[in-house]
Each structure stands twice: as structure tokens, then as C-alpha cells.
Design a protein around this motif. Structure first.
Motif, mmCIF file in Angstrom:
data_model
loop_
_atom_site.group_PDB
_atom_site.id
_atom_site.type_symbol
_atom_site.label_atom_id
_atom_site.label_comp_id
_atom_site.label_asym_id
_atom_site.label_seq_id
_atom_site.Cartn_x
_atom_site.Cartn_y
_atom_site.Cartn_z
ATOM 1 N N LYS A 15 71.962 -39.764 -76.755
ATOM 2 C CA LYS A 15 72.975 -40.658 -77.309
ATOM 3 C C LYS A 15 73.254 -41.780 -76.304
ATOM 4 O O LYS A 15 73.784 -41.538 -75.219
ATOM 5 N N ASN A 16 72.884 -42.983 -76.670
ATOM 6 C CA ASN A 16 73.083 -44.141 -75.797
ATOM 7 C C ASN A 16 74.401 -44.838 -76.119
ATOM 8 O O ASN A 16 74.606 -45.317 -77.247
ATOM 9 N N ILE A 17 75.263 -44.905 -75.128
ATOM 10 C CA ILE A 17 76.536 -45.618 -75.246
ATOM 11 C C ILE A 17 76.343 -46.936 -74.510
ATOM 12 O O ILE A 17 76.092 -46.948 -73.303
ATOM 13 N N VAL A 18 76.431 -48.063 -75.226
ATOM 14 C CA VAL A 18 75.975 -49.349 -74.696
ATOM 15 C C VAL A 18 77.114 -50.353 -74.565
ATOM 16 O O VAL A 18 77.939 -50.507 -75.472
ATOM 17 N N TYR A 19 77.118 -51.035 -73.414
ATOM 18 C CA TYR A 19 77.981 -52.205 -73.212
ATOM 19 C C TYR A 19 77.094 -53.378 -72.816
ATOM 20 O O TYR A 19 76.202 -53.244 -71.973
ATOM 21 N N SER A 20 77.369 -54.549 -73.396
ATOM 22 C CA SER A 20 76.661 -55.770 -73.017
ATOM 23 C C SER A 20 77.675 -56.894 -72.866
ATOM 24 O O SER A 20 78.494 -57.131 -73.763
ATOM 25 N N GLY A 21 77.636 -57.585 -71.725
ATOM 26 C CA GLY A 21 78.571 -58.691 -71.512
ATOM 27 C C GLY A 21 78.825 -58.954 -70.045
ATOM 28 O O GLY A 21 78.062 -58.523 -69.170
ATOM 29 N N VAL A 22 79.917 -59.644 -69.773
ATOM 30 C CA VAL A 22 80.296 -59.960 -68.393
ATOM 31 C C VAL A 22 80.732 -58.673 -67.693
ATOM 32 O O VAL A 22 81.427 -57.836 -68.273
ATOM 33 N N LEU A 23 80.332 -58.542 -66.438
ATOM 34 C CA LEU A 23 80.654 -57.343 -65.673
ATOM 35 C C LEU A 23 81.840 -57.629 -64.763
ATOM 36 O O LEU A 23 81.700 -58.231 -63.699
ATOM 37 N N SER A 24 83.034 -57.238 -65.196
ATOM 38 C CA SER A 24 84.245 -57.541 -64.431
ATOM 39 C C SER A 24 85.342 -56.554 -64.782
ATOM 40 O O SER A 24 85.234 -55.778 -65.742
ATOM 41 N N THR A 56 67.723 -52.970 -76.966
ATOM 42 C CA THR A 56 68.778 -52.088 -76.442
ATOM 43 C C THR A 56 69.792 -51.752 -77.529
ATOM 44 O O THR A 56 70.249 -50.602 -77.637
ATOM 45 N N ILE A 57 70.145 -52.750 -78.336
ATOM 46 C CA ILE A 57 71.080 -52.526 -79.435
ATOM 47 C C ILE A 57 70.503 -51.521 -80.429
ATOM 48 O O ILE A 57 71.198 -50.624 -80.922
ATOM 49 N N GLU A 58 69.214 -51.669 -80.743
ATOM 50 C CA GLU A 58 68.566 -50.761 -81.700
ATOM 51 C C GLU A 58 68.586 -49.321 -81.210
ATOM 52 O O GLU A 58 68.639 -48.388 -82.007
ATOM 53 N N GLN A 59 68.525 -49.133 -79.911
ATOM 54 C CA GLN A 59 68.498 -47.781 -79.341
ATOM 55 C C GLN A 59 69.900 -47.211 -79.108
ATOM 56 O O GLN A 59 70.041 -46.079 -78.648
ATOM 57 N N ALA A 60 70.931 -48.007 -79.436
ATOM 58 C CA ALA A 60 72.307 -47.574 -79.184
ATOM 59 C C ALA A 60 72.798 -46.599 -80.244
ATOM 60 O O ALA A 60 72.497 -46.742 -81.434
ATOM 61 N N SER A 61 73.576 -45.627 -79.793
ATOM 62 C CA SER A 61 74.285 -44.727 -80.711
ATOM 63 C C SER A 61 75.700 -45.235 -80.946
ATOM 64 O O SER A 61 76.249 -45.094 -82.040
#
Length: 361
Positions: free
Chosen positions: A196-205, A264-269
């Protein structure tokens, strides 16, 4: 229809190469320009006031191919004069002037447009008022920005939270965000694989809550869970490195190309927007990434941004705390992927650029 666009964007090929270029803001402006060009002729005046580490002549060549006129900020006033000269030359030509945020190079363009009977539109993406600024210079700049807002004939607000900063007499509309649905048309529903992939994409702050997300994930037990972090920003370098070295389930991918992002989005749960709403600067922003998350058809977890009520049937909302985000993720993992996919994909159809673009004019 003739449209003059004033902004701070570059062709997308430079997003990975220029560290301080805001990816979300740049993509939004480019999408807006592309869709405005479906309605008429668009001239783009772009002012770049961030450090540039690569050959500017290369950027100018690419901007010319995209029909962008770009002016780079310098320590002297010549760049401002150059930009404003180009701006004044084009205002009379245009039927509409559209500005992305209020910035000093185009201060007063709303008033200038009114003099020649050209409609002016301000797309207000974010604003931090004077009282919340720390330095005197920033306070003064915010004060003049607020005065500048009132010179436009129409305001497009990307968040309801910004309404209080514009004049009640101005025409206004809230457009939380727009989505390129075609970008996601080949994305299938989330798989039922063991991992189960829990994904975040964006600015790292800290403002975007990546630290809260890492802490939340550390409280989730099980070798079949992965936390995948994508994006750029140096503020949390050490935190992310330390977390991934201690927990092999945490995977840091850095900045992704469009193809890598979609994969990466496609592999996200589950997709997570952990933006920390305890920071005042988040009170007037809409996290546009949640629209892309929804367009993918994945379960989405988010902290409660302004206007969240509209999305409450499609997003699991969490408190701005590690425990709140942990609970949200666990709840999202219990959702039926097939049912969630259909519900979120249907919901997002009313947020496409094709549906929204004429509302900007």
C-alpha cells in the motif's frame, strides 16, 4: 478576443532545473494561458524575480518558442522599467488584461486598463496581509498590494479565504482550481496489491505538513505500507533523510518529471495533502493538488482547508496533527478502490479547464 497576461511563469521544461521556481504556480499559469489561447490571441509578459542558475539566453529562446516575453529582475530598476514599458504598449491592444497575483512590476495595471476601457482581471492565488508580515518592508508591500487589488474590474479568487481582502463593489468569483482531465484519462483504479503506497507530492516544508505526515506514518505498523514523498525544497532535507534511513518503508523520490509523477500516482493506494493549517499563511490558500488527486480516482486524505465542505463526500478530512493524519490514512485504506475511483472521477468533471475558463473573463 485579445488578451494580455501578466505573470511570473516559464515553460514547464525549466521546473526541474530552476530550484526556486514554484512548480504549482508555474503549472497553473501555463495551463491558464494555454486555455485562454483557445478563446483568442494571448500575449504573455512574464517577470522572473528569482535566482536563475542556468543560461538565461536558453530560457529566452524557449520563451520565444512559447510566445512569452520574459524580463529578468536585476538589482537595478531597468528591469522594472523594461517590463512596464512593454505592459503599457500592450494594454491598449488588449480587450482583457489578466494578472496572476498582484506584483510590483504590474502595480496599477487595473487603473491603466480602465483608462482605455479594457477589462482587467486579477487572479488572486494567495495573499498574506500586512498584520501577518514580519518585516516593515513586507508589511508595506502587502499594504500596497491590497490597494492594487481594488483597481481591477474583476477578481478571480482561488480560495474563499481571500474574499475579505477585496472590495465588496468589485465583481468576483471563486474558482478553487481547474484540472486537465485528459492528463488522467488513462489512469486506472487503484490496485488491490498487498503493498500500500501512501503518496505525497509537492513542496517539502513545515507549512505543507510533510513533517506531520512522516510522524503520522511512523505510527502505522506493517511492512506492506510505503510512504512515498515526491517534490523539492531544502527545509526538510535532514528530517526526510533521517526518517528514510531509520525506516526503509519511507521512500524519497525528489522532483519528478510529468511521466514519473503520473507513474507514482498510478501506483498510489492513498494520496495525502497534509498542509499544516496551524500556519496563518495557509488560511487563505486552496491546495490545488487535491483536484489532481481526485482526478486520479484515488482515496484522498487532507487537512481542512478553507471551503472544505464542498469536498467532504470525496475527501477524508483530518486534523492538522500527526495523529489526525494517521487516522485519516487508516480510514482511507479501508475504502473500496473501485467505488472511490468512480465517485471521485465523476466529481472532478465540473472542475475541468474547459468548464471553467470562460468564468475568468
Amino acid at each position: 478576443m485579445k488578451i494580455l497576461f501578466c505573470g511570473c511563469c516559464l515553460p514547464r521544461k525549466f521546473e526541474k532545473r530552476i530550484e526556486m521556481l514554484s512548480v504549482a504556480g508555474n503549472q497553473y499559469q501555463n495551463n491558464l494561458i494555454a486555455n485562454l489561447r483557445k478563446l483568442g490571441e494571448v500575449k504573455v509578459l512574464s517577470y522572473i524575480n528569482i535566482p536563475i542558475e542556468i543560461d538565461k539566453s536558453e530560457i529566452k529562446r524557449e520563451c520565444n518558442r512559447s510566445n512569452y516575453q520574459v524580463v529578468f529582475s536585476t538589482s537595478k530598476r531597468e528591469s522594472i522599467k523594461e517590463y512596464r514599458k512593454l505592459m503599457r504598449e500592450q494594454v491598449e491592444w488588449a480587450d482583457y488584461v489578466i494578472a496572476y497575483n498582484s506584483m510590483y512590476p504590474w502595480f496599477g495595471i487595473g487603473k491603466l486598463a480602465a483608462k482605455v476601457n479594457t477589462k482587467s482581471v486579477l487572479v488572486l492565488a494567495d495573499y498574506t496581509p500586512s498584520r501577518e508580515q514580519k518585516s516593515f518592508a513586507r508589511k508595506l508591500y502587502a499594504f500596497f498590494m491590497n490597494i492594487d487589488f481594488k483597481m481591477y474590474s474583476k477578481i478571480v479568487l482561488l480560495s474563499e479565504g481571500s474574499e475579505k481582502y477585496v472590495s465588496r463593489r468589485q465583481e468576483r468569483i471563486v474558482i478553487n482550481g481547474c484540472i486537465d482531465e485528459k492528463k488522467f484519462e488513462n489512469v486506472k483504479e487503484a490496485s488491490c496489491s498487498k503493498i500500500k503506497n501512501i503518496v505525497y507530492s509537492g513542496v517539502l516544508s513545515y507549512v505543507t505538513g510533510v513533517d506531520l505526515l512522516i510522524e503520522a506514518f511512523s505510527k502505522i505498523e506493517g511492512e506492506n505500507y510505503r510512504l512515498v514523498i515526491c517534490g523539492q525544497g531544502k527545509e526538510l532535507d535532514e528530517l526526510i533523510k533521517n526518517a528514510s534511513s531509520k525506516d526503509s518503508r519511507i521512500i524519497f523520490k525528489g522532483f519528478l518529471s510529468t511521466e514519473e509523477y503520473m507513474s507514482t500516482i498510478e501506483q498510489a493506494s492513498v494520496l495525502v495533502n497534509p498542509r499544516n493549517m496551524n500556519y496563518s499563511q495557509n488560511q487563505n490558500n486552496f491546495p490545488s493538488k487535491v483536484l489532481e488527486y481526485l482526478a486520479s480516482g484515488r482515496p484522498v486524505v487532507s487537512t481542512k482547508f478553507r471551503g472544505y465542505e464542498l469536498y467532504r463526500n470525496n475527501i477524508i478530512f483530518a486534523d492538522s496533527s500527526a495523529n489526525g493524519i494517521r487516522i485519516g490514512i487508516k480510514d482511507a485504506l479501508e475504502l473500496d478502490p473501485k467505488e472511490t475511483y468512480k465517485k471521485n472521477r465523476d466529481f472532478i468533471k465540473s472542475f475541468t479547464w474547459e468548464q471553467q475558463i470562460r468564468k475568468f473573463l
